[in-house]
Design a protein around this motif. Structure first.
Motif, PDB file in Angstrom:
ATOM      1  N   ARG A 190       0.821  -1.214   0.000  1.00 28.92           N
ATOM      2  CA  ARG A 190       0.000   0.000   0.000  1.00 28.92           C
ATOM      3  C   ARG A 190       0.857   1.267   0.000  1.00 28.92           C
ATOM      4  O   ARG A 190       0.427   2.305   0.489  1.00 28.92           O
ATOM      5  N   THR A 191       2.067   1.195  -0.532  1.00 27.95           N
ATOM      6  CA  THR A 191       2.985   2.332  -0.464  1.00 27.95           C
ATOM      7  C   THR A 191       2.454   3.558  -1.202  1.00 27.95           C
ATOM      8  O   THR A 191       2.664   4.682  -0.747  1.00 27.95           O
ATOM      9  N   LYS A 195      -0.596   4.976   0.935  1.00 28.33           N
ATOM     10  CA  LYS A 195      -0.160   5.468   2.252  1.00 28.33           C
ATOM     11  C   LYS A 195      -1.266   5.325   3.293  1.00 28.33           C
ATOM     12  O   LYS A 195      -1.627   6.281   3.978  1.00 28.33           O
ATOM     13  N   ASP A 207      -3.135   2.318   6.221  1.00 28.96           N
ATOM     14  CA  ASP A 207      -3.128   1.026   6.888  1.00 28.96           C
ATOM     15  C   ASP A 207      -4.562   0.590   7.126  1.00 28.96           C
ATOM     16  O   ASP A 207      -5.483   1.415   7.148  1.00 28.96           O
ATOM     17  N   TYR A 248      -7.015  -5.529  10.259  1.00 29.11           N
ATOM     18  CA  TYR A 248      -7.201  -6.840   9.648  1.00 29.11           C
ATOM     19  C   TYR A 248      -8.265  -7.658  10.359  1.00 29.11           C
ATOM     20  O   TYR A 248      -8.256  -7.782  11.578  1.00 29.11           O
ATOM     21  N   SER A 271      -3.724 -11.132   6.238  1.00 31.14           N
ATOM     22  CA  SER A 271      -3.846  -9.705   5.903  1.00 31.14           C
ATOM     23  C   SER A 271      -5.161  -9.384   5.204  1.00 31.14           C
ATOM     24  O   SER A 271      -5.215  -8.564   4.293  1.00 31.14           O
TER      25      SER A 271
END
Length: 154
Positions: free
Chosen positions: A84-85, A88, A90, A93, A99
Motif C-alpha cells: 500500500r505504499t 499510504k 493502513d 485486519y 492480511s
C-alpha cells in the motif's frame, strides 16, 4: 442381575466422562479458514496528489484484491492489499495472518472499516462500471490528499 448392574454402571461412567467440558488453553492455535469463491484484482493505474494535480501513470502498479463469495463484483466484503505504499494507508485486519480486511460496498461507494466496525472517514472509494470498470480510492488522511485510480484486471 450382576451383569446388568455392571453394564449400567459402565454406561453411567461413560456418560459422565463424555459430558465433561474441555477448556481451550491460551496456547491452542485458533484457526480461521477464510474461503472465497472469486477474487477480483484491481491494479493501480494512475495517481494524483492534491486535487489540482494531474494524473500520473504508475508503472508496475500494486494489486488490490477483492474477495467475494461468488463471481459477482458487488458481493465483495473482504479484501487484500499487501503493498500500500502509493496509497499510504493502513487497515485493520479481520484475519491477521492472511492480511484480510473488511470493506463495505454500497451502490458505487466503497468504505473501509475501523477496529470498531465503523466506516472510516479518511479513506473511501468509488466504483465506476461503465464504460470501463474502474475504482478510485481517496486517502484524505494524508497531506496532500492522494487519489489512485485502479483498473479491473481480466
Amino acid at each position: 442381575m450382576k451383569y446388568c448392574f455392571n453394564f449400567l454402571c459402565s454406561v453411567a461412567v461413560l456418560i459422565l466422562i463424555q459430558s465433561c467440558g474441555k477448556k481451550d488453553k491460551a496456547t491452542d492455535p485458533q484457526i480461521d479458514h477464510f474461503t472465497f469463491g472469486a477474487k477480483f484484482n484491481w491494479k493501480e493505474d494512475v495517481i494524483k496528489t492534491d486535487k489540482e494535480g494531474s494524473w500520473v501513470k504508475i508503472s508496475n502498479g500494486n494489486i488490490f484484491s477483492w474477495l467475494a463469495k461468488d463471481a459477482t463484483l458487488r458481493g465483495s466484503n473482504f479484501a487484500l492489499y499487501s503493498v500500500r505504499t502509493n496509497l499510504k494507508a493502513d487497515f485493520v485486519y479481520t484475519i491477521q495472518p492472511d492480511s484480510v480486511f473488511a470493506i463495505k460496498q454500497v451502490a458505487d461507494s466503497v468504505f473501509f472499516l475501523d477496529k470498531n466496525g465503523l466506516q472510516r472517514t479518511d479513506i473511501k472509494g468509488r466504483v465506476t462500471f461503465s464504460p470501463d470498470t474502474s475504482l478510485i480510492l481517496v486517502n484524505a488522511g494524508v497531506s496532500p490528499e492522494i487519489m489512485i485510480k485502479y483498473r479491473l484486471e481480466k
